[in-house]
Design a protein around this motif. Structure first.
Motif, PDB file in Angstrom:
ATOM      1  N   UNK A 248      12.597  20.263  46.425  1.00 55.41           N
ATOM      2  CA  UNK A 248      13.330  19.033  46.116  1.00 55.41           C
ATOM      3  C   UNK A 248      12.892  18.390  44.808  1.00 55.41           C
ATOM      4  N   UNK A 249      11.949  19.007  44.100  1.00 51.72           N
ATOM      5  CA  UNK A 249      11.380  18.397  42.897  1.00 51.72           C
ATOM      6  C   UNK A 249      12.363  18.373  41.739  1.00 51.72           C
ATOM      7  N   UNK A 250      12.231  17.384  40.847  1.00 48.14           N
ATOM      8  CA  UNK A 250      12.936  17.456  39.568  1.00 48.14           C
ATOM      9  C   UNK A 250      12.517  18.714  38.811  1.00 48.14           C
ATOM     10  N   UNK A 251      13.346  19.147  37.865  1.00 48.49           N
ATOM     11  CA  UNK A 251      13.065  20.362  37.105  1.00 48.49           C
ATOM     12  C   UNK A 251      11.749  20.240  36.341  1.00 48.49           C
ATOM     13  N   UNK A 252      10.824  21.139  36.616  1.00 54.92           N
ATOM     14  CA  UNK A 252       9.495  21.053  36.043  1.00 54.92           C
ATOM     15  C   UNK A 252       9.455  21.284  34.545  1.00 54.92           C
ATOM     16  N   UNK A 253      10.317  22.144  34.013  1.00 55.54           N
ATOM     17  CA  UNK A 253      10.305  22.403  32.578  1.00 55.54           C
ATOM     18  C   UNK A 253      10.685  21.146  31.802  1.00 55.54           C
ATOM     19  N   UNK A 254      11.659  20.405  32.312  1.00 50.26           N
ATOM     20  CA  UNK A 254      12.054  19.166  31.652  1.00 50.26           C
ATOM     21  C   UNK A 254      10.939  18.132  31.733  1.00 50.26           C
ATOM     22  N   UNK A 255      10.321  18.011  32.899  1.00 50.78           N
ATOM     23  CA  UNK A 255       9.222  17.062  33.074  1.00 50.78           C
ATOM     24  C   UNK A 255       8.071  17.423  32.139  1.00 50.78           C
TER      25      UNK A 255
ATOM     26  N   UNK B 260      -9.311  11.085  29.300  1.00 49.71           N
ATOM     27  CA  UNK B 260     -10.023  12.304  28.939  1.00 49.71           C
ATOM     28  C   UNK B 260      -9.612  13.540  29.690  1.00 49.71           C
ATOM     29  N   UNK B 261      -8.528  13.481  30.467  1.00 47.84           N
ATOM     30  CA  UNK B 261      -8.033  14.684  31.140  1.00 47.84           C
ATOM     31  C   UNK B 261      -7.567  15.704  30.098  1.00 47.84           C
ATOM     32  N   UNK B 262      -7.682  16.982  30.445  1.00 47.53           N
ATOM     33  CA  UNK B 262      -7.199  18.056  29.580  1.00 47.53           C
ATOM     34  C   UNK B 262      -5.740  18.400  29.855  1.00 47.53           C
ATOM     35  N   UNK B 263      -5.362  18.361  31.119  1.00 41.13           N
ATOM     36  CA  UNK B 263      -3.998  18.692  31.524  1.00 41.13           C
ATOM     37  C   UNK B 263      -3.591  17.809  32.695  1.00 41.13           C
ATOM     38  N   UNK B 264      -2.288  17.823  32.976  1.00 41.71           N
ATOM     39  CA  UNK B 264      -1.778  17.309  34.238  1.00 41.71           C
ATOM     40  C   UNK B 264      -0.951  18.408  34.884  1.00 41.71           C
ATOM     41  N   UNK B 265      -1.041  18.485  36.196  1.00 40.77           N
ATOM     42  CA  UNK B 265      -0.240  19.430  36.969  1.00 40.77           C
ATOM     43  C   UNK B 265       1.154  18.858  37.190  1.00 40.77           C
ATOM     44  N   UNK B 266       2.173  19.637  36.856  1.00 39.59           N
ATOM     45  CA  UNK B 266       3.541  19.325  37.265  1.00 39.59           C
ATOM     46  C   UNK B 266       3.810  20.201  38.483  1.00 39.59           C
ATOM     47  N   UNK B 267       3.773  19.582  39.649  1.00 34.20           N
ATOM     48  CA  UNK B 267       3.863  20.323  40.904  1.00 34.20           C
ATOM     49  C   UNK B 267       5.311  20.728  41.197  1.00 34.20           C
ATOM     50  N   UNK B 268       5.487  21.474  42.284  1.00 39.61           N
ATOM     51  CA  UNK B 268       6.809  22.024  42.592  1.00 39.61           C
ATOM     52  C   UNK B 268       7.072  21.975  44.090  1.00 39.61           C
ATOM     53  N   UNK B 269       8.272  21.630  44.448  1.00 42.27           N
ATOM     54  CA  UNK B 269       8.791  21.846  45.798  1.00 42.27           C
ATOM     55  C   UNK B 269      10.279  22.091  45.676  1.00 42.27           C
TER      56      UNK B 269
ATOM     57  N   UNK C 184       5.840  15.788  24.844  1.00 44.30           N
ATOM     58  CA  UNK C 184       6.444  15.077  23.719  1.00 44.30           C
ATOM     59  C   UNK C 184       5.859  13.687  23.547  1.00 44.30           C
ATOM     60  N   UNK C 185       5.474  13.056  24.646  1.00 43.19           N
ATOM     61  CA  UNK C 185       5.037  11.654  24.586  1.00 43.19           C
ATOM     62  C   UNK C 185       3.519  11.500  24.652  1.00 43.19           C
ATOM     63  N   UNK C 186       2.790  12.595  24.466  1.00 38.52           N
ATOM     64  CA  UNK C 186       1.337  12.531  24.343  1.00 38.52           C
ATOM     65  C   UNK C 186       0.927  13.341  23.108  1.00 38.52           C
ATOM     66  N   UNK C 187      -0.326  13.201  22.720  1.00 44.10           N
ATOM     67  CA  UNK C 187      -0.790  13.860  21.501  1.00 44.10           C
ATOM     68  C   UNK C 187      -1.544  15.158  21.744  1.00 44.10           C
ATOM     69  N   UNK C 188      -2.355  15.191  22.792  1.00 43.50           N
ATOM     70  CA  UNK C 188      -3.173  16.391  23.010  1.00 43.50           C
ATOM     71  C   UNK C 188      -3.139  16.865  24.458  1.00 43.50           C
ATOM     72  N   UNK C 189      -2.652  16.044  25.392  1.00 43.02           N
ATOM     73  CA  UNK C 189      -2.674  16.383  26.815  1.00 43.02           C
ATOM     74  C   UNK C 189      -1.859  17.645  27.078  1.00 43.02           C
ATOM     75  N   UNK C 190      -2.438  18.562  27.841  1.00 38.44           N
ATOM     76  CA  UNK C 190      -1.735  19.772  28.221  1.00 38.44           C
ATOM     77  C   UNK C 190      -1.053  19.620  29.569  1.00 38.44           C
ATOM     78  N   UNK C 191      -0.234  20.612  29.904  1.00 38.29           N
ATOM     79  CA  UNK C 191       0.491  20.627  31.178  1.00 38.29           C
ATOM     80  C   UNK C 191       0.223  21.943  31.888  1.00 38.29           C
ATOM     81  N   UNK C 192      -0.086  21.851  33.170  1.00 35.05           N
ATOM     82  CA  UNK C 192      -0.145  23.009  34.062  1.00 35.05           C
ATOM     83  C   UNK C 192       1.141  22.978  34.875  1.00 35.05           C
ATOM     84  N   UNK C 193       2.082  23.836  34.520  1.00 35.83           N
ATOM     85  CA  UNK C 193       3.417  23.801  35.102  1.00 35.83           C
ATOM     86  C   UNK C 193       3.521  24.787  36.250  1.00 35.83           C
ATOM     87  N   UNK C 194       3.700  24.255  37.461  1.00 38.19           N
ATOM     88  CA  UNK C 194       3.847  25.101  38.640  1.00 38.19           C
ATOM     89  C   UNK C 194       5.209  25.792  38.617  1.00 38.19           C
TER      90      UNK C 194
END
Length: 382
Positions: A72-79, A61-70, A85-95
């Protein structure tokens, strides 16, 4: 106001068994590949694990997940695109840290994600409170300069999103001539903003749709809400507010505290390793300083806000917990809602298991909010 729940994404599985694949210090990401009690296991990018974690958040039941940043992190836009793409309604909070991608290009990148996944992307502005982590990406500006740059950056981003004809911009850090984007959001992309310093409040008050706080005691959050509202008022803005917490729920209060003490034991065992893994200096971050000040005042604040993890880690990020039964933790989350908080960012110490477990908390909070709303709307008997 509807309550928004945000979890946290990770591209790498966390093992709490102690037998994990070593991760070189230069490649570690203190947010997405380490927890206080777990070790990064396997490759830094594990597509199957990311999909499983994202789907667990959606199912809970989450609305979004945070894609955090540092640095050394993988590229956030790709993540973010993989999650969407692999969920139906979940949103992303992209740092996103201003200063490394031009604001016109950053705006188009966000708008492009929104075009493929309408209404499911949000921008989390991370100005950067750690000089060493900034330097790893080649940025040696000081913190006040970074906040002025963020201010200028967000001016350009909004122009790129909103302008229907070419625009010019002459700022301290960015100059644009005839800027224009062929892709624009169909609805405004929300801007989340974090930071506890005076500079952060000043810039965030001007730009934030949602202002994010770490998990302070209720009085501290009330104080911070007043500060941000005062900073936003001259610009005619009325931001919403987010609080980040680390719930430790269980069937009973005693079981929750048993788990909390085990988390603390593991955290203390790994304290030196954690500091190296996170590889961040939080000494100058006002948010960390505030958490440590509260930890020095006492182990537990309000009903069940527990500060020992913050004390042990040096308040390395979101590190205060709510400990109790599911009903008790839900009650404490609702205490923040009563102050005016509409977003709750909750993440645990075992990312996948906790994402699944938090569905109970989310259901309890939403049921109470709905019941209160119905009571307020009910007609008063004559």
């Amino acid at each position: 106001m509807p309550i928004e729940f945000i979890g946290i994404a990770a591209t790498q599985e966390i093992s709490e068994s102690g037998s994990a694949t070593p991760v070189p210090a230069a490649a570690r990401d203190g947010v997405s590949t380490q927890t206080e009690t777990g070790h990064a296991a396997g490759p830094v990018v594990q597509p199957g694990y990311l999909r499983e974690l994202a789907r667990a958040h959606e199912e809970s039941g989450f609305d979004r997940v945070l894609v955090a940043h540092s640095s050394a992190s993988p590229d956030g836009f790709t993540v973010a695109d993989q999650i969407l793409t692999h969920t139906d309604r979940l949103g992303v909070l992209l740092a996103h840290r201003p200063g490394f991608v031009s604001p016109t290009l950053a705006a188009r990148k966000f708008a492009t994600l929104d075009a493929f996944h309408p209404g499911r992307i949000a921008l989390h502005v991370i100005t950067g409170g750690d000089d060493a982590d900034q330097a790893r990406d080649g940025d040696f500006s000081d913190k006040p300069t970074r906040y002025r740059r963020t201010d200028d950056f967000l001016d350009v981003v909004r122009k790129e999103w909103n302008s229907t004809r070419p625009f010019d911009h002459d700022g301290e850090f960015y100059r644009v001539r005839a800027g224009f984007s062929a892709v624009r959001p169909t609805a405004p992309i929300p801007v989340y903003f974090g930071g506890a310093s005076e500079d952060a409040v000043r810039v965030g008050g001007r730009h934030a749709d949602v202002y994010a706080f770490w998990g302070e005691p209720l009085a501290g959050i009330a104080e911070r809400i007043r500060e941000v509202r005062a900073a936003a008022a001259p610009y005619g803005r009325d931001p919403r507010f987010s609080v980040s917490l680390r719930p430790i729920p269980a069937a009973t209060e005693a079981e929750a505290w048993q788990r909390a003490r085990e988390i603390l034991r593991l955290t203390k065992e790994r304290a030196g390793e954690i500091r190296k893994a996170f590889n961040l200096d939080h000494a100058e971050q006002r948010g960390s300083q505030r958490l440590l000040e509260y930890a020095a005042q006492g182990e537990i604040h309000d009903k069940r806000l527990w500060t020992e993890i913050a004390r042990t880690t040096g308040a390395a990020g979101n590190s205060t917990a709510l400990v109790g039964s599911y009903e008790q933790v839900a009650e404490s989350l609702l205490d923040y809602v009563a102050l005016g908080v509409s977003t709750l960012l909750i993440r645990g110490f075992a990312p996948l298991a906790d994402a699944r477990d938090y569905g109970t908390l989310i259901s309890l909070v939403r049921a109470e909010v709905a019941e209160s709303a119905e009571a307020e709307e009910a007609p008063v008997p004559a």
